[in-house]
Each structure stands twice: as C-alpha cells, then as structure tokens.
Motif scaffolding. Structure first.
Motif, mmCIF file in Angstrom:
data_model
loop_
_atom_site.group_PDB
_atom_site.id
_atom_site.type_symbol
_atom_site.label_atom_id
_atom_site.label_comp_id
_atom_site.label_asym_id
_atom_site.label_seq_id
_atom_site.Cartn_x
_atom_site.Cartn_y
_atom_site.Cartn_z
ATOM 1 N N UNK A 52 0.865 -1.190 0.000
ATOM 2 C CA UNK A 52 0.000 0.000 0.000
ATOM 3 C C UNK A 52 0.902 1.240 0.000
ATOM 4 N N UNK A 53 0.604 2.167 -0.894
ATOM 5 C CA UNK A 53 1.391 3.387 -1.031
ATOM 6 C C UNK A 53 2.524 3.275 -2.039
ATOM 7 N N UNK A 54 2.792 2.066 -2.511
ATOM 8 C CA UNK A 54 3.887 1.841 -3.455
ATOM 9 C C UNK A 54 3.379 1.900 -4.898
ATOM 10 N N UNK A 95 0.005 4.673 -7.790
ATOM 11 C CA UNK A 95 0.314 4.329 -6.404
ATOM 12 C C UNK A 95 -0.890 3.630 -5.792
ATOM 13 N N UNK A 96 -0.673 2.421 -5.283
ATOM 14 C CA UNK A 96 -1.748 1.632 -4.677
ATOM 15 C C UNK A 96 -2.174 2.277 -3.364
ATOM 16 N N UNK A 97 -3.442 2.649 -3.267
ATOM 17 C CA UNK A 97 -3.943 3.275 -2.048
ATOM 18 C C UNK A 97 -4.796 2.348 -1.211
ATOM 19 N N UNK A 117 -6.229 3.592 -6.969
ATOM 20 C CA UNK A 117 -4.908 4.072 -7.364
ATOM 21 C C UNK A 117 -4.879 5.592 -7.346
ATOM 22 N N UNK A 118 -3.758 6.154 -6.939
ATOM 23 C CA UNK A 118 -3.514 7.590 -7.058
ATOM 24 C C UNK A 118 -2.442 7.793 -8.112
ATOM 25 N N UNK A 129 -6.556 -8.653 -14.109
ATOM 26 C CA UNK A 129 -5.816 -9.853 -14.479
ATOM 27 C C UNK A 129 -4.661 -10.063 -13.500
ATOM 28 N N UNK A 130 -3.891 -8.978 -13.231
ATOM 29 C CA UNK A 130 -2.819 -9.076 -12.235
ATOM 30 C C UNK A 130 -2.460 -7.711 -11.681
ATOM 31 N N UNK A 131 -1.803 -7.739 -10.521
ATOM 32 C CA UNK A 131 -1.231 -6.556 -9.890
ATOM 33 C C UNK A 131 0.237 -6.865 -9.644
ATOM 34 N N UNK A 132 1.105 -5.966 -10.051
ATOM 35 C CA UNK A 132 2.537 -6.170 -9.882
ATOM 36 C C UNK A 132 3.157 -4.965 -9.188
#
Length: 89
Positions: free
Chosen positions: A27-29, A44-46, A56-57, A82-85
């Motif tokens: 989170x935050x990255x 950025x994953x919120x 996302x931000x 489909x995916x989160x990386x």
C-alpha cells in the motif's frame, strides 16, 4: 505430511505469501495493474479489498510503452483485474 489440513512442512511453503498479505505490504507503493481487456494502469496503490477492488492515485493508462491518459485518482473493480505487480521504484 500434515494430516490435520495444514500445509505440508516444506521450504517452498515457508516462502510463499498470501496475496492479501502481499498487497497490504505494498500500500502506497507504485504498482502496475493489468485488466482482462489488456489495458494497463500504473499508479500508487492506495487500497485493495477482498474482492480485489483497487484504488490508485497518480494513475496513468499505458499502451505500447507510452502514456495514453492520466487519470489522477482511479478505482478499478476487482473482477476486471488480471494481475497486480509491484513496480521497482
């Protein structure tokens, strides 16, 4: 071999991570999110929930290695993912 329903005691089992644990760690990255349609978003994953709904931000839409559109804040419904990386920043 475990007979009580637990995972077997193997080195591979010790190094695996729960997807929800991994997502809460980042989170935050900066992340890359690819949708089932092929569209790629980077931002950025919120937040993320149990249904893989993602906030996302600083979100940007990418195609062919180029930014197509900047969205700012975006919400992606989990059934489209489909995916989160995690991106290496």
């Amino acid at each position: 071999m475990a007979t009580n329903g637990d995972s077997p005691d193997t080195p591979a089992a010790d190094t695996s991570r729960d997807p929800s644990g991994f997502l809460s760690e980042i989170i935050g990255a900066p992340v890359t999110v690819k949708l089932n349609s092929g569209i790629v978003y980077k931002g950025d994953l919120q937040s993320v929930d149990g249904y893989m709904n993602i906030a996302l931000e600083r979100c940007k839409e990418w195609a062919n290695g180029k930014v197509v559109r900047s969205w700012g804040d975006a919400f992606v419904r989990g059934n489209n993912v489909s995916y989160i990386s995690a991106d290496n920043a």
